[in-house]
Design a protein around this motif. Sequence first.
Motif: not given
Length: 368
Positions: A65-72, A181-198
């Motif tokens: 329970q808690d998404t951060s714990d789930i993802i970790d 997002f006009q320039r990049y598909p995700y926050l830090f390039g071509d892959r989503p990070s934990i920041g994207d999910f947050g």
Amino acid sequence: MAGQYKLYGGDISYYTGKARAYLRFKKVDFVEIHAGRKEYKEVILPRVGWPVIPILITPEDETLQDTSDIIDELEARHPQPSVYPIGPRQRVASFLLEVFGDEWLKLPAMHYRWNHNTEWIIAQFGALSRPDLDLEGQRQAGEQACKPFRGSLPALGVTEATSAAVEASYEGLMAELDAHFQRYPYLFGDRPSIGDFGLFGPLYAHQYRDPASGALMQKLAPNLVDWVLRMHEGAPGAGDFLPNDEVPETIIPVLARMMREQLPVLRSTFRALAEWLDANPDIREIPRGIGQHAFTIAHDTPAQASGERVIFPFDQWMWQRPYDCFTQLPVDDQARVREMLEQAGAGDALDTPLEHRVVRRNFKLERL
């Protein structure tokens, strides 16, 4: 690990959206079960002890329970492709933006849901909690189910005096993210990070999916809408993070907004929590709220406003994620992170030591 995970949640749920998008991205075998009254009574309350979604039940019948714990936990089980960048600047920035999405974007998410989408969301709550009833029965059930959520707005600081500032800040954030997002598909390039999910949790479940706020996003931030849809679909075609630990210049305004609005609240929370823990040495479990403090939003705009909100100790548990990431870095890497944060207006954001640590045990927040 073989076997199917069970995600108990709901389409309208802020944090279920975050967990679902992650599970889809990692191509984890899971089934989503809508949490109605029966599921709360027979599954969630016996396992967790209080009514909350989402929860994830592993193939081994463990409860997360808690998404951060789930993802970790799932990152440890299914490490590739990782949502945690290797580069120190990207890694710290992604954890910071998870905190921003999980905890601060509650203000616009809850404001728009309960002040601009009220009738629709009452019907949605009723359908989720009592699918066995007719439409009128569902509406009545929805009214009852919604009371705690509608009643939480003043605790968050969302009042008649601050609502215009909350909207101004959110529209500013949408403009910043749309430009990125006009320039990049995700926050830090071509892959989503934990920041994207947050960020995705509120920006999908409340702001895109709720009709009035969804129409606003479509109108003001079409590139942000495209990112929401990519994330919801499981980030198809995702590749790598940007090389050389690059944090795009288009992310700096988003970090700067976090530093202006949320960082002062976080620092005030750390001080208040330390005082509370010192004053209550024999109490292990920490309350969800420990008083009130001031905040300001929509800085340096005509809509700027200040108000009072509840002090939420859980915010420190979330802050410990970027804080630990930063403090465990080599000195040279810490300097590079500070340089990035200086661009965002708070080079010392992660330098202040925490007087006390908090942990989560048995799904509750406790002193270490």
